[in-house]
Scaffold this active site. Structure first.
Site, PDB file in Angstrom:
ATOM      1  N   ASP A  13       0.825  -1.207   0.000  1.00  0.00           N
ATOM      2  CA  ASP A  13       0.000   0.000   0.000  1.00  0.00           C
ATOM      3  C   ASP A  13       0.863   1.264   0.000  1.00  0.00           C
ATOM      4  OD1 ASP A  13      -2.328   1.435   0.000  1.00  0.00           O
ATOM      5  OD2 ASP A  13      -2.652   1.289   2.157  1.00  0.00           O
ATOM      6  N   ASN A  61     -10.561  -2.876  -6.278  1.00  0.00           N
ATOM      7  CA  ASN A  61      -9.770  -1.858  -6.998  1.00  0.00           C
ATOM      8  C   ASN A  61     -10.414  -1.458  -8.327  1.00  0.00           C
ATOM      9  OD1 ASN A  61      -6.532  -3.083  -5.851  1.00  0.00           O
ATOM     10  ND2 ASN A  61      -7.745  -1.386  -5.084  1.00  0.00           N
TER      11      ASN A  61
HETATM   12  C1  FPP Z   1      -1.531   0.227  -3.577  1.00  0.00           C
HETATM   13  O1  FPP Z   1      -1.204   1.560  -3.700  1.00  0.00           O
HETATM   14  C2  FPP Z   1      -1.147  -0.599  -4.687  1.00  0.00           C
HETATM   15  C3  FPP Z   1      -1.988  -1.168  -5.613  1.00  0.00           C
HETATM   16  C4  FPP Z   1      -3.403  -0.876  -5.792  1.00  0.00           C
HETATM   17  C5  FPP Z   1      -1.509  -2.220  -6.469  1.00  0.00           C
HETATM   18  C6  FPP Z   1      -0.447  -1.891  -7.428  1.00  0.00           C
HETATM   19  C7  FPP Z   1       0.757  -2.625  -7.108  1.00  0.00           C
HETATM   20  C8  FPP Z   1       1.860  -2.545  -7.851  1.00  0.00           C
HETATM   21  C9  FPP Z   1       1.932  -1.667  -9.049  1.00  0.00           C
HETATM   22  C10 FPP Z   1       3.036  -3.320  -7.525  1.00  0.00           C
HETATM   23  C11 FPP Z   1       2.908  -4.708  -8.099  1.00  0.00           C
HETATM   24  C12 FPP Z   1       3.314  -4.841  -9.461  1.00  0.00           C
HETATM   25  C13 FPP Z   1       3.222  -5.972 -10.211  1.00  0.00           C
HETATM   26  C14 FPP Z   1       3.901  -6.000 -11.506  1.00  0.00           C
HETATM   27  C15 FPP Z   1       2.484  -7.191  -9.800  1.00  0.00           C
HETATM   28  P1  FPP Z   1      -2.403   2.588  -3.632  1.00  0.00           P
HETATM   29  O2  FPP Z   1      -2.696   3.006  -5.032  1.00  0.00           O
HETATM   30  O3  FPP Z   1      -3.565   2.016  -2.906  1.00  0.00           O
HETATM   31  O4  FPP Z   1      -1.755   3.740  -2.817  1.00  0.00           O
HETATM   32  P2  FPP Z   1      -2.510   4.852  -1.962  1.00  0.00           P
HETATM   33  O5  FPP Z   1      -3.199   4.148  -0.831  1.00  0.00           O
HETATM   34  O6  FPP Z   1      -1.395   5.711  -1.504  1.00  0.00           O
HETATM   35  O7  FPP Z   1      -3.450   5.562  -2.890  1.00  0.00           O
END
Ligand code: FPP
Length: 235
Positions: A13, A61
């Site tokens: 996260d 998501n």
């Molecule tokens: C959370 O950050 C992350 C995600 C929703 C998933 C994305 C994950 C990656 C890009 C890394 C994994 C990569 C691969 C190739 C499998 P957020 O967007 O929820 O952050 P925030 O809470 O700060 O908004």
């Protein structure tokens, strides 16, 4: 390292906040997050961790903007098709947990191709939770079990808390250490069955900054835990 967890799981996260705080677009945070995952998978393999599960995309998501969802899907394809080459050369086997519905055909193809390319690797298993929800997984198991019982493929006696693992998306050992980066302290529908006795480690560090040293710190924390599984401490 003594007392190494078999199964480490990470709720990755904070990508978005990492980017926003730097005046960048959220997508830049996801790009950095993906690079971090690449490094951690290789490090986990070098350390001898058997399974690393990561929360890459939850069923919820899909509520994000179409622009962000599409960016993420395109990024995943690039990683599964090309950018995981170093991870693959490091003998990491990649599998996926989650529902296949709602996913684009090109994403499904990229998932399939990386699964096939790594099927004989046996260094560390990288379980990517993708279009994943913990409650959804348990519901899917319930449906599978109901069908098998109805068709007399299994008996009621065979339905127990150990056999249950065989019906989950992947048959993995229980999670020993569950890490959540990015300041929040919740499970967000992640691997609810597998995490029932996990040690929980929360850190303020945003995922893109969660490097090998940070993982070592989490492993140190794990080694100091006294895991009793409901028993009492032996003196
Ligand atoms: C959370 O950050 C992350 C995600 C929703 C998933 C994305 C994950 C990656 C890009 C890394 C994994 C990569 C691969 C190739 C499998 P957020 O967007 O929820 O952050 P925030 O809470 O700060 O908004």
């Amino acid at each position: 390292m003594n007392n190494l967890p078999n199964h480490v799981a990470i709720i990755m996260d904070g990508n978005g906040r990492w980017a926003t705080e730097r005046g960048l677009k959220r997508s830049e945070g996801h790009k950095e997050g993906a690079k971090t995952l690449e490094k951690l998978a290789i490090y986990a393999k070098d350390k001898g961790i058997k399974v690393l599960s990561v929360y890459a995309f939850s069923t919820d998501n899909f509520k994000r903007s179409a622009e962000e969802v599409n960016y993420l899907m395109d990024l995943f394809i690039v990683y599964f098709k090309e950018k995981f080459d170093k991870v693959i050369k490091n003998n990491v086997k990649i599998v996926f947990s989650g529902r296949k519905d709602n996913l684009r055909k090109d994403v499904l193809e990229a998932m399939d191709s990386v699964t096939k390319r790594t099927q004989n690797n046996d260094g560390c298993l990288l379980n990517i939770c993708f279009n994943y929800g913990g409650k959804e997984e348990i519901v899917d198991v319930a449906l599978k079990l109901a069908k098998e019982l109805q068709n007399n493929k299994i008996s009621e006696k065979e339905v127990n808390k150990d056999n249950f693992y065989k019906y989950l998306y992947q048959e993995l050992p229980p999670i020993d250490l569950l890490i959540r980066t990015g300041k929040e302290q919740r499970l967000s529908n992640f691997m609810l069955y597998q995490a029932s006795y996990a040690e929980l480690y929360f850190t303020d560090t945003y995922f893109p900054d969660f490097d090998e040293l940070c993982l070592d710190k989490a492993l140190d924390f794990y080694q100091k835990r006294d895991r009793r599984f409901g028993n009492v401490k032996k003196v």
